[in-house]
Design an enzyme around this catalytic site. Structure first.
Site, PDB file in Angstrom:
ATOM      1  N   HIS A 112       0.860  -1.187   0.000  1.00 34.12           N
ATOM      2  CA  HIS A 112       0.000   0.000   0.000  1.00 34.12           C
ATOM      3  C   HIS A 112       0.895   1.236   0.000  1.00 34.12           C
ATOM      4  O   HIS A 112       1.827   1.327   0.804  1.00 34.12           O
ATOM      5  CB  HIS A 112      -0.899  -0.006   1.236  1.00 34.12           C
ATOM      6  CG  HIS A 112      -1.840   1.153   1.266  1.00 34.12           C
ATOM      7  ND1 HIS A 112      -2.931   1.233   0.424  1.00 34.12           N
ATOM      8  CD2 HIS A 112      -1.843   2.289   1.995  1.00 34.12           C
ATOM      9  CE1 HIS A 112      -3.568   2.369   0.658  1.00 34.12           C
ATOM     10  NE2 HIS A 112      -2.928   3.029   1.595  1.00 34.12           N
ATOM     11  N   GLU A 146     -10.794  -6.545   6.245  1.00 30.73           N
ATOM     12  CA  GLU A 146     -10.917  -5.085   6.230  1.00 30.73           C
ATOM     13  C   GLU A 146      -9.772  -4.495   5.397  1.00 30.73           C
ATOM     14  O   GLU A 146      -8.607  -4.821   5.616  1.00 30.73           O
ATOM     15  CB  GLU A 146     -10.857  -4.567   7.672  1.00 30.73           C
ATOM     16  CG  GLU A 146     -11.309  -3.133   7.805  1.00 30.73           C
ATOM     17  CD  GLU A 146     -10.997  -2.584   9.204  1.00 30.73           C
ATOM     18  OE1 GLU A 146     -10.789  -1.371   9.324  1.00 30.73           O
ATOM     19  OE2 GLU A 146     -10.935  -3.388  10.150  1.00 30.73           O
ATOM     20  N   ASP A 148      -6.731  -2.661   3.736  1.00 34.13           N
ATOM     21  CA  ASP A 148      -5.513  -1.964   4.170  1.00 34.13           C
ATOM     22  C   ASP A 148      -5.334  -1.971   5.689  1.00 34.13           C
ATOM     23  O   ASP A 148      -4.858  -0.994   6.282  1.00 34.13           O
ATOM     24  CB  ASP A 148      -5.523  -0.503   3.657  1.00 34.13           C
ATOM     25  CG  ASP A 148      -5.571  -0.425   2.146  1.00 34.13           C
ATOM     26  OD1 ASP A 148      -5.051  -1.341   1.489  1.00 34.13           O
ATOM     27  OD2 ASP A 148      -6.135   0.552   1.622  1.00 34.13           O
TER      28      ASP A 148
HETATM   29  C1  GRF Z   1       1.577   0.792  -6.270  1.00 31.75           C
HETATM   30  O1  GRF Z   1       1.741   2.131  -5.890  1.00 31.75           O
HETATM   31  C2  GRF Z   1       1.060  -0.031  -5.127  1.00 31.75           C
HETATM   32  O2  GRF Z   1       1.516   0.401  -3.881  1.00 31.75           O
HETATM   33  C3  GRF Z   1      -0.421   0.189  -5.227  1.00 31.75           C
HETATM   34  O3  GRF Z   1      -0.694   0.235  -6.605  1.00 31.75           O
HETATM   35  C4  GRF Z   1       0.472   0.652  -7.312  1.00 31.75           C
HETATM   36  C5  GRF Z   1       0.769  -0.419  -8.305  1.00 31.75           C
HETATM   37  O4  GRF Z   1       1.827  -0.063  -9.148  1.00 31.75           O
HETATM   38  N1  GRF Z   1      -1.129  -0.832  -4.500  1.00 31.75           N
HETATM   39  P1  GRF Z   1       2.534  -1.185 -10.036  1.00 31.75           P
HETATM   40  O5  GRF Z   1       1.428  -1.836 -10.864  1.00 31.75           O
HETATM   41  O6  GRF Z   1       3.175  -2.162  -9.110  1.00 31.75           O
HETATM   42  O7  GRF Z   1       3.508  -0.450 -10.883  1.00 31.75           O
END
Ligand code: GRF
Length: 205
Positions: A112, A146, A148
Site C-alpha cells: 500500500h 478489512e 488496508d
Molecule cells: C503501487 O503504488 C502499489 O503500492 C499500489 O498500486 C500501485 C501499483 O503499481 N497498491 P505497479 O502496478 O506495481 O507499478
C-alpha cells in the site's frame, strides 16, 4: 528448505511485480514467482511477466458480472493449479471477499503506498500532500478482510519535499516500494514474519 511458490496478482503496469520477479532471480531468495494473474486482459504487467518467462493467467472479472464468488473461485483454481504457497497483491484493484481472504489467511500480502494506518484506500499521495504530512511512504501487510488493515510486515518512509506534486511524491514512494516488497516477501517466505492473531484487523506499530 524449498522455495515458496508465489503468485502475484496485478491489474496494471506491474512495476512492483517486476521488482519481485527480479529479486526472486537470486539463488538464495527463498521464494520463486510461479504465476502472475491479472483481472484485466490489457494490463501492461502481463507482457512484462511473459518477457521474464513467468506463466501468466487472465481471470477477467467482467466475465463474472456481479458474481464475486465465482470470480474468486476462478482465481483460486489458478492458484491451486500452480500449487501456490503465497500470494502477493501488487496493484490488484479488486476488493476480495472474506471467503478468499480467509482461504489465504496468513499467506497473502499487499503493498500500500502510504504509511498505514494513515491514508487507507485510494489517492494516497494526493491526500498526503493535502494533509501536509512531512513523511510519507509504503507498507507491506498481511491481507485481512478489512481493507488496508492487516498486520504490518514492513514499512519505509520518504520525506515530503517543498514543491512536491502527486507525481514527484509517487515516484519517490515507488522507489521505496520496489525495495520494500522483496524484503517483506523474503521475511514471510523465511517464516520470520507471521501474522499475530491478536494483531489481525488492527494496525501494528
Ligand atoms: C503501487 O503504488 C502499489 O503500492 C499500489 O498500486 C500501485 C501499483 O503499481 N497498491 P505497479 O502496478 O506495481 O507499478
Amino acid at each position: 528448505m524449498s522455495r515458496k511458490r508465489v503468485a502475484i496478482l496485478i491489474s496494471g503496469r506491474g512495476s512492483n511485480m517486476s521488482a519481485l520477479i527480479e529479486a526472486a532471480r537470486a539463488e538464495d531468495y527463498p521464494a520463486e514467482i510461479v504465476l502472475v494473474i491479472s483481472n484485466r486482459p490489457e494490463a501492461a504487467g502481463l507482457a512484462r511477466a511473459q518477457a521474464s518467462g513467468i506463466a501468466t493467467a487472465i481471470v477477467d472479472h467482467t466475465r463474472f458480472g456481479s458474481d464475486r464468488a465465482a470470480f474468486e473461485r476462478a482465481l483460486n483454481t489458478e492458484l491451486q493449479a500452480y500449487r501456490v504457497d503465497l500470494v502477493c497483491l501488487a496493484g490488484f484493484m479488486r476488493i476480495l471477499t472474506p471467503w478468499f481472504v480467509g482461504r489465504w489467511s496468513g499467506r497473502m500480502l499487499n503493498i500500500h503506498p502510504a504509511l498505514l494506518p494513515q491514508f487507507k484506500g485510494l489517492d494516497t499521495h494526493r491526500r498526503a500532500l493535502a494533509a501536509g504530512v512531512k513523511q510519507h511512504g509504503a507498507t507491506v501487510h498481511f491481507v485481512v478482510p478489512e481493507m488496508d488493515s492487516g498486520p504490518i510486515v514492513a514499512q519505509d518512509w520518504v520525506p515530503v519535499l517543498e514543491g512536491d506534486t502527486e507525481q514527484t511524491l509517487a515516484r519517490r514512494v515507488l522507489e521505496v516500494e520496489h525495495r520494500l516488497y522483496p524484503q517483506a516477501l523474503r521475511a514471510v517466505a523465511e517464516g520470520r514474519a507471521t501474522p499475530i492473531a491478536s494483531a489481525a484487523g488492527k494496525s501494528a506499530g
